[in-house]
Motif scaffolding. Structure first.
Motif, PDB file in Angstrom:
ATOM      1  N   ALA A 107      24.794  44.568  41.092  1.00 17.88           N
ATOM      2  CA  ALA A 107      25.287  45.923  41.324  1.00 17.88           C
ATOM      3  C   ALA A 107      26.566  46.171  40.533  1.00 17.88           C
ATOM      4  O   ALA A 107      27.350  45.248  40.287  1.00 17.88           O
ATOM      5  CB  ALA A 107      25.567  46.132  42.807  1.00 17.88           C
ATOM      6  N   ILE A 108      26.750  47.422  40.128  1.00 21.15           N
ATOM      7  CA  ILE A 108      28.001  47.834  39.480  1.00 21.15           C
ATOM      8  C   ILE A 108      28.736  48.766  40.439  1.00 21.15           C
ATOM      9  O   ILE A 108      28.119  49.678  41.014  1.00 21.15           O
ATOM     10  CB  ILE A 108      27.721  48.588  38.168  1.00 21.15           C
ATOM     11  CG1 ILE A 108      26.917  47.713  37.200  1.00 21.15           C
ATOM     12  CG2 ILE A 108      29.029  49.051  37.512  1.00 21.15           C
ATOM     13  CD1 ILE A 108      26.380  48.487  35.999  1.00 21.15           C
ATOM     14  N   THR A 109      30.028  48.541  40.588  1.00 25.10           N
ATOM     15  CA  THR A 109      30.832  49.487  41.380  1.00 25.10           C
ATOM     16  C   THR A 109      32.008  49.949  40.531  1.00 25.10           C
ATOM     17  O   THR A 109      32.534  49.197  39.710  1.00 25.10           O
ATOM     18  CB  THR A 109      31.383  48.849  42.668  1.00 25.10           C
ATOM     19  OG1 THR A 109      32.045  47.633  42.326  1.00 25.10           O
ATOM     20  CG2 THR A 109      30.281  48.545  43.656  1.00 25.10           C
ATOM     21  N   ILE A 110      32.404  51.178  40.752  1.00 24.23           N
ATOM     22  CA  ILE A 110      33.639  51.703  40.161  1.00 24.23           C
ATOM     23  C   ILE A 110      34.410  52.376  41.286  1.00 24.23           C
ATOM     24  O   ILE A 110      33.911  53.324  41.899  1.00 24.23           O
ATOM     25  CB  ILE A 110      33.352  52.711  39.032  1.00 24.23           C
ATOM     26  CG1 ILE A 110      32.429  52.086  37.980  1.00 24.23           C
ATOM     27  CG2 ILE A 110      34.665  53.181  38.384  1.00 24.23           C
ATOM     28  CD1 ILE A 110      32.027  53.034  36.868  1.00 24.23           C
ATOM     29  N   ARG A 123      30.593  49.000  30.973  1.00 25.39           N
ATOM     30  CA  ARG A 123      31.953  48.462  30.869  1.00 25.39           C
ATOM     31  C   ARG A 123      32.712  49.036  29.671  1.00 25.39           C
ATOM     32  O   ARG A 123      33.910  49.312  29.748  1.00 25.39           O
ATOM     33  CB  ARG A 123      31.853  46.934  30.764  1.00 25.39           C
ATOM     34  CG  ARG A 123      33.154  46.190  30.852  1.00 25.39           C
ATOM     35  CD  ARG A 123      33.750  46.325  32.256  1.00 25.39           C
ATOM     36  NE  ARG A 123      35.192  46.332  32.159  1.00 25.39           N
ATOM     37  CZ  ARG A 123      35.928  45.267  31.835  1.00 25.39           C
ATOM     38  NH1 ARG A 123      35.348  44.097  31.652  1.00 25.39           N
ATOM     39  NH2 ARG A 123      37.223  45.362  31.721  1.00 25.39           N
ATOM     40  N   ARG A 124      31.968  49.194  28.548  1.00 26.29           N
ATOM     41  CA  ARG A 124      32.625  49.728  27.359  1.00 26.29           C
ATOM     42  C   ARG A 124      33.196  51.118  27.617  1.00 26.29           C
ATOM     43  O   ARG A 124      34.234  51.489  27.079  1.00 26.29           O
ATOM     44  CB  ARG A 124      31.649  49.759  26.183  1.00 26.29           C
ATOM     45  CG  ARG A 124      31.455  48.399  25.521  1.00 26.29           C
ATOM     46  CD  ARG A 124      30.691  48.486  24.219  1.00 26.29           C
ATOM     47  NE  ARG A 124      29.272  48.776  24.418  1.00 26.29           N
ATOM     48  CZ  ARG A 124      28.360  47.845  24.687  1.00 26.29           C
ATOM     49  NH1 ARG A 124      28.696  46.580  24.794  1.00 26.29           N
ATOM     50  NH2 ARG A 124      27.096  48.174  24.860  1.00 26.29           N
ATOM     51  N   ARG A 125      32.566  51.873  28.462  1.00 28.31           N
ATOM     52  CA  ARG A 125      33.025  53.229  28.724  1.00 28.31           C
ATOM     53  C   ARG A 125      33.949  53.316  29.941  1.00 28.31           C
ATOM     54  O   ARG A 125      34.966  53.981  29.914  1.00 28.31           O
ATOM     55  CB  ARG A 125      31.789  54.134  28.946  1.00 28.31           C
ATOM     56  CG  ARG A 125      32.117  55.515  29.429  1.00 28.31           C
ATOM     57  CD  ARG A 125      32.831  56.361  28.366  1.00 28.31           C
ATOM     58  NE  ARG A 125      33.067  57.694  28.897  1.00 28.31           N
ATOM     59  CZ  ARG A 125      32.172  58.640  28.926  1.00 28.31           C
ATOM     60  NH1 ARG A 125      30.979  58.447  28.370  1.00 28.31           N
ATOM     61  NH2 ARG A 125      32.453  59.821  29.470  1.00 28.31           N
ATOM     62  N   VAL A 148      33.025  47.068  37.890  1.00 29.27           N
ATOM     63  CA  VAL A 148      32.929  45.672  38.319  1.00 29.27           C
ATOM     64  C   VAL A 148      31.456  45.324  38.501  1.00 29.27           C
ATOM     65  O   VAL A 148      30.690  46.126  39.045  1.00 29.27           O
ATOM     66  CB  VAL A 148      33.683  45.465  39.652  1.00 29.27           C
ATOM     67  CG1 VAL A 148      33.516  44.036  40.161  1.00 29.27           C
ATOM     68  CG2 VAL A 148      35.154  45.822  39.489  1.00 29.27           C
ATOM     69  N   TYR A 149      31.078  44.131  38.033  1.00 31.49           N
ATOM     70  CA  TYR A 149      29.685  43.703  38.181  1.00 31.49           C
ATOM     71  C   TYR A 149      29.591  42.639  39.273  1.00 31.49           C
ATOM     72  O   TYR A 149      30.302  41.634  39.237  1.00 31.49           O
ATOM     73  CB  TYR A 149      29.173  43.139  36.862  1.00 31.49           C
ATOM     74  CG  TYR A 149      27.669  42.940  36.841  1.00 31.49           C
ATOM     75  CD1 TYR A 149      26.812  43.991  37.117  1.00 31.49           C
ATOM     76  CD2 TYR A 149      27.118  41.694  36.536  1.00 31.49           C
ATOM     77  CE1 TYR A 149      25.433  43.822  37.084  1.00 31.49           C
ATOM     78  CE2 TYR A 149      25.735  41.514  36.501  1.00 31.49           C
ATOM     79  CZ  TYR A 149      24.900  42.575  36.783  1.00 31.49           C
ATOM     80  OH  TYR A 149      23.524  42.399  36.757  1.00 31.49           O
ATOM     81  N   HIS A 150      28.694  42.867  40.233  1.00 30.52           N
ATOM     82  CA  HIS A 150      28.465  41.920  41.323  1.00 30.52           C
ATOM     83  C   HIS A 150      27.186  41.173  40.982  1.00 30.52           C
ATOM     84  O   HIS A 150      26.087  41.719  41.112  1.00 30.52           O
ATOM     85  CB  HIS A 150      28.362  42.655  42.654  1.00 30.52           C
ATOM     86  CG  HIS A 150      29.550  43.535  42.919  1.00 30.52           C
ATOM     87  ND1 HIS A 150      30.591  43.188  43.758  1.00 30.52           N
ATOM     88  CD2 HIS A 150      29.903  44.743  42.407  1.00 30.52           C
ATOM     89  CE1 HIS A 150      31.506  44.135  43.779  1.00 30.52           C
ATOM     90  NE2 HIS A 150      31.108  45.105  42.966  1.00 30.52           N
ATOM     91  N   LYS A 151      27.348  39.927  40.557  1.00 31.87           N
ATOM     92  CA  LYS A 151      26.227  39.201  39.955  1.00 31.87           C
ATOM     93  C   LYS A 151      25.040  39.001  40.885  1.00 31.87           C
ATOM     94  O   LYS A 151      23.893  39.224  40.510  1.00 31.87           O
ATOM     95  CB  LYS A 151      26.712  37.832  39.498  1.00 31.87           C
ATOM     96  CG  LYS A 151      26.971  37.802  37.996  1.00 31.87           C
ATOM     97  CD  LYS A 151      27.051  36.369  37.527  1.00 31.87           C
ATOM     98  CE  LYS A 151      27.526  36.365  36.075  1.00 31.87           C
ATOM     99  NZ  LYS A 151      27.889  35.009  35.657  1.00 31.87           N
ATOM    100  N   LEU A 152      25.315  38.535  42.085  1.00 32.58           N
ATOM    101  CA  LEU A 152      24.182  38.198  42.953  1.00 32.58           C
ATOM    102  C   LEU A 152      23.341  39.436  43.244  1.00 32.58           C
ATOM    103  O   LEU A 152      22.132  39.421  43.019  1.00 32.58           O
ATOM    104  CB  LEU A 152      24.681  37.534  44.246  1.00 32.58           C
ATOM    105  CG  LEU A 152      24.938  36.026  44.110  1.00 32.58           C
ATOM    106  CD1 LEU A 152      25.595  35.491  45.368  1.00 32.58           C
ATOM    107  CD2 LEU A 152      23.622  35.295  43.853  1.00 32.58           C
ATOM    108  N   LEU A 161      28.393  53.543  42.884  1.00 38.11           N
ATOM    109  CA  LEU A 161      27.593  52.344  43.144  1.00 38.11           C
ATOM    110  C   LEU A 161      26.297  52.477  42.363  1.00 38.11           C
ATOM    111  O   LEU A 161      25.572  53.467  42.503  1.00 38.11           O
ATOM    112  CB  LEU A 161      27.285  52.195  44.647  1.00 38.11           C
ATOM    113  CG  LEU A 161      26.252  51.108  45.008  1.00 38.11           C
ATOM    114  CD1 LEU A 161      26.698  49.724  44.545  1.00 38.11           C
ATOM    115  CD2 LEU A 161      26.001  51.090  46.511  1.00 38.11           C
ATOM    116  N   ALA A 162      26.034  51.492  41.515  1.00 39.55           N
ATOM    117  CA  ALA A 162      24.780  51.468  40.758  1.00 39.55           C
ATOM    118  C   ALA A 162      24.058  50.184  41.101  1.00 39.55           C
ATOM    119  O   ALA A 162      24.627  49.096  40.979  1.00 39.55           O
ATOM    120  CB  ALA A 162      25.053  51.554  39.266  1.00 39.55           C
TER     121      ALA A 162
END
Lengths: 254, 254, 254, 254, 254, 254, 254, 254
Positions: free
Chosen positions: B103-106, B89-91, B96-100, B76-77
């Protein structure tokens, strides 16, 4: 009488429209002129209305207590001076004064069940103890079993490290600290329990009567730390007790 | 390996003194030069180390993510810009990007069990939603079932009154509000659940980027309200999830 | 349908208990997912729900507007950027942009009666005009006749002294000023009308974006001066319009 | 003598240029050396000059009172200690001390007409009553009929909901609250009357002697709420009374 | 017993695992119930635990002192009132009260060696002397030779210029100043010694109890100036003594 | 026409009452709709109305300039961007842009007499020069001979000590400094001239955009130092020029 | 030429009185018009004048550098943008840009001796590294051997505990931390070295751009912690280097 | 003996190098141990060293007074309690106590010439008089003729308008005001004299002990207003007296 029942009785003609309006207006409120005692609060919030003593006369305090007692509710009055207690004592013989947290309690209702769960009250220094005791007393009154871990500030890290296992066993942890307010971050980095941080006004200069500790706690790098007002041991005790009860009383809902 | 076991093995001669020292030094820390990833945090705190993106380069973020993923942990970022996400994303294709909530989750680990309990995320206005969503996302990642109740500010009281029954069924309630921050007090007066209040920076003038709401929440006349930093939906989500789990994972202790 | 009527109908069996509960839950609230439009606000508060644009997407703004228009209500959106207006315009052709106060209005309902009473909007300097115009526009939308008296700051006292007679004829006076915020005290010393003071963020250094003017106005030695948030022309306009209407619509009550 | 009349008399030679200058210099000002009593204020502002007691000696207070009485004006002195009252009492036998708001009044002029209109004074807690009483006393002295609604804070919402009909009938509403200062927002969401909010210094910690409540009120999401200084019941009473009089005395102008 | 030795003994079977755990738990901590005296601090930090008296009862202070004395450590108690000293004196006859800095000392250990190095304590005005004396006393207790240079504020520059040669000879310089706090910048521009600046609360108005001096010192244009809390002579004395000892005790490491 | 003359003419019937009222209303005020240019200010205050550019459109600035020029007054516009200057230049060809202080001047009136007296503008660092130049330009426009002493901060004391004799010869001294703002205290301790201190926003962190320097200057231990707002070179220049003129233009009064 | 020598030569008639005055006026100051370069600072303070780049033009920076280089002094310019560096590079080919701390250095003088002693630079998180690097670079330029210990914040205590032995071997420790700023207290509780704490602006909300960390550090319960301005890595590096040199260069004095 | 003369005498061999060094060290400084009386200040600054009494013992005050008297200088001690005065009186029979400004004066030197020029001291309210009197007393001691204009606050504008002609005749004007601090702006808009504004701590709530008035004065829209610290009548008196003397004593220089 719940709203649902009231409406049913209106539907059945057992209660007139005017009566229903009156009931809605009067319910849960004893008007003493200067105060409307919220007798319904216990059922809504899980604790009775608590009396915050500063700015109230002894007569006002006594009268509110009487209203609560008349309703069969236990009494907790916070930040009471010993003068206020003396006056209360003359009227309510069962009143007990808790010196460190400056609280008055009057036990009316029979305690129906033994304390449940476990809440830890941790504090950084000796001077923080009065606030810690207010939290402990409140949590106990709300049915929690309480464990005290005092004088374990970060300048001597080994002191708190010695109690990690105990802290891990608790449902909620209240951490009380003044000065730089670092203790909640350290505890928050060690265990996975909900932590309620209480900044105290212990310190001087740019401590600004506890503001420094408050800011530190709100900025804690240990996620999951939540914070109450400076010296607000009472609020922390309520929060910890509500968390402690999640396991108990929520069963009826879920 | 726990300290107790380590000492036992030292006692049995299975581990040399030097080895024991090395283990203590190395445990739970992947040194990337610029960062020491705290891989042990999940077991200590119940959530993996979370990446706070502001002030970090995309390269740093990606490398920390890789270290977590290599350890089999979910990522979680928070507060990631869309540029940071594009680089990630490239790596990491599963990112997944949560726009509102930005946050980024993997998701790496298989989610072992369905969401448990119930946490309500309440917010006062439409502009508070991004912060509310950060709290919701975090709580969900930590295993909580989440209920959203949005745009129910006090200027139209009926809106929150309509959801009281829902709120009473939750184990923890996050209340998000900007401007005068009155909503937690109102909710806190209605239900007996632990409430985590999140002030937002929505407002202008003497709102001081959320300070007004923060102060209101810290001064709440409804006891049991605890507070996190301004716009700190993440912290509130963690706190609520930890409370939500009190019923679940503490069983092993008590 | 008023509560009284609803209860009557429940009593008469015309409305079932379940229906009554549903009505109470649903009334006055259009749930757009991200927003619950408070359609009832006009009848409760005398003005429709006003859209505060910062932090909202154009799509959200447009959708809220549509809900209001569908209910036959006029629209006021404050602090809208020209980009937001452009987007609104594409959907709602009748939308008008007021450049100085950065407000969007959409006139739907026929104005039933001409403006009444009189409200003065006074400002200290040219730079305060956008805030003054927001107050004027709001008051006009709420039915007040408005008189503008601009650029009459205390460094040239004769300018405001020239308008004392006009000010004495108004029902309410909005006084807008930045920097040291002295104008409301001066006006407040000259006339016996209710004065709503609006500090603006005009200034620099220890003006602290309007804090200096705000503090001055709150400390005014002229009693009867009340204050709104910095740059809050909208709030001042509402307050002045409500005062202006005291003579009109209260007649039905007293 | 009005300026217009004065100029007419100068034009007619009835008043010399020097005399006109003297009149302009002397009008409405009794110079006591340490104070210039503003006897003209009643006609300009609708209330006599009010004596703010802190920082003044009893002798100074008495002398200003005498000047007002000599001019046939009623006296209101705010924030007077009981010592100051005792001294005043020795000189002015008709002086009355109002304990809660710590105010001294001396009724000289016959009250020409009964109280008019209606002003509500609402307060959140028992500790806010002294400030509420200062507002009530002031409004009454300025001719308003006053309705008191005390101890109806937001932690027990039903208490204020019970009085909505009363509040809707008033011309102006003063709402007094300390701590988080949420009550004006709640009231402001329920009725369409002008609301004057008074923050009180009741609270502790980050209440900052009322700053928290003040900020909340200035940031109120309920438009039309205006605010006075912390604990300034007097100022709120004046504002409410001026609003209350809009229906009465403005008739002569419009 | 150092960790290394302890592990060695565990390895050799001389210490059981349980014993090792107990030792780790108990070491360096005397639990008085209300306080855990950190007896290990002297060896860790180079000074014994120091007792900060505000907020502690005389009984608590005496008991902590006894624990330290029992361990053979010297005692320093800061910010003690004369009442606290009187109580201490009754129990500990060797207690000495230092009036200006309000400190109590009890010399138990024989001082093993004469003062070393040199530390200058500089102050701007006569009113700053109590804070300066707290720094001087602390540095002396920690083994430093101390030179006092008092009342050399910047309004009479020649006063400090006269002592530049002395200052250049010191290993560390403590500079104490209130009001605008300019002295550390001036001293910092003249010599190349480490400077510890102490703001005092001397001043009024926007001095804000020393905040003005603190900010000035933190913003000093003379690089190398470091700062402690307002009136914190004790902290400055510790810092200066630690710097003073760099030449002495570090030899064993490097 | 002075009031005295006006009244004389009313007395002589040369001016009607109505005319006199009109004259009083209209005098010294050119109403541009958005601005009332105070043409009378030069005779009242000794300098023309100065245009503060932030928050004004180029069109507004140009129009105010035209009104001043039409009245034969010189123009000074402060804090003008280069864009604003470009627009002004297109209309007023004689406009000059002063890059460092970001000021526009238009010289219309022939300068009647050479600069008089002497004002020193002192600054602490290179970054303070723009503010110093605003002060210098303003003082020069108001007729003062100006001496610049730049980059003489207290970290290198000899730099200001080298200019003491020059400073002693000036009638007024403007001292500009950022960071800790110590320079005015040092200068104030060396000479007996009136000192106007200007804090600048140069610095970072707890400099708080100049607040640190401002507080230091207000707390100066050198009596006789007065202070203007942060970065307010213009105000300091006016103050110094007014002091410089005390010897010149007051002769007519005393 | 020292003052003593100068006076001797005046006494011997080798230097005239006028010459002596000139020498005193001119010494150590190269007047560039906009800046007086303090060439003497190296001998007075142990480091050359350092160029603070914000608010200076590239031309000014280059010219000051040239003056220092002409005098044979090394150059350090802090907070330089990459644009400023590009301009500097065109003129001074030996200029090196340090990206993380945004510093420019130009090595002119041959480094006469290898780095001495040992200074630790500790930081709490990855985002604090730029500030830490500014401190490290500065200390190295001033001749210190530097050890970096990065990303060891208190939320994972084991990380800093792993480096205690290293820290104990250093003469001075710089501790850099943002958010709640707890790391200096923890380090200060573990070792007896002088600690210079640097708060960083990393954080959000009530972090107030580093104020929270600053306050925490000033309130540290670990005595001997001193503090510099927010993000002031440069100042901390100077302070640490001065402490580090106490063992070296003070020998000549004592 | 001036530096120039000293150097001449060194050149002539009349003064040895050592003697010259001693003279430079000793000049103008009487070392009392706790205080270095700056006897030279009168010639440097135009007024003797003034004793700020808070934080000093009566013994210290008396001893400093004696040193000044021994040097033939007049004495001014500010903010003295009546207890401090009583102690002073026992030693210095000529000591006079000024009750309102709480100042002690001892007239030693014969006043060589009558008061010159004219300084106006204006204050807004009766409660501001003590501060105004401190300014008046100080200016008188420094040789100014003083005119008092008291209780002319902006809530009754005519009061100050009546004194415009008097104010125009003064060389400097001190304007003292609390609460919103608007009076200096109004005066500054009416006359072209240098104005020194003094905020007072009169007020309550968000007055913040005078901060509100201070900010207003620093933000004054009337250019040329300069400001001193809150309640600093002494500093304002010095500034006004220095301005007043510009016409007198500067003649020797220019």
């Amino acid at each position: 009488m719940k709203l649902h029942k009231l409406l049913q009785r209106v539907a059945r003609g057992e209660v007139s429209v005017r009566e229903a309006e009156t009931v809605l207006a009067a319910r849960g409120e004893t008007n003493l002129g200067f105060a409307r005692v919220d007798l319904d609060r216990h059922s809504r919030r899980g604790l009775p209305e608590v009396i915050y003593c500063p700015g109230k006369t002894a007569a006002q305090i006594i009268e509110i207590m009487s209203a609560l007692i008349a309703d069969g509710q236990n009494v907790l009055a916070t930040r009471a001076t010993s003068e206020q207690y003396a006056a209360v004592r003359r009227r309510h013989k069962k009143a007990v004064y808790h010196k460190l947290p400056k609280a008055i309690t009057i036990q009316v209702a029979e305690r129906s069940h033994p304390p449940v769960g476990q809440v830890a009250i941790v504090c950084a220094g000796t001077s923080d103890i009065p606030v810690a005791e207010e939290a402990a007393l409140t949590a106990e009154l709300m049915g929690a079993r309480v464990e005290r871990v005092y004088d374990v500030g970060v300048a001597g890290l080994h002191r708190v490290l010695n109690h990690v296992e105990l802290l891990k066993r608790c449902r909620a942890i209240v951490v009380v600290a003044g000065m730089e307010g670092a203790l909640p971050s350290v505890v928050g980095g060690l265990v996975d329990r909900p932590i309620v941080a209480v900044p105290t006004s212990i310190g001087y200069g740019v401590n600004f009567q506890g503001l420094s500790a408050l800011l530190a706690m709100l900025n804690s790098c240990a996620p999951g730390v939540t914070v109450v007002n400076i010296d607000n041991g009472f609020g922390a005790g309520v929060a910890a007790a509500l968390i402690n009860r999640v396991r108990e009383d929520i069963a009826k809902h879920i």
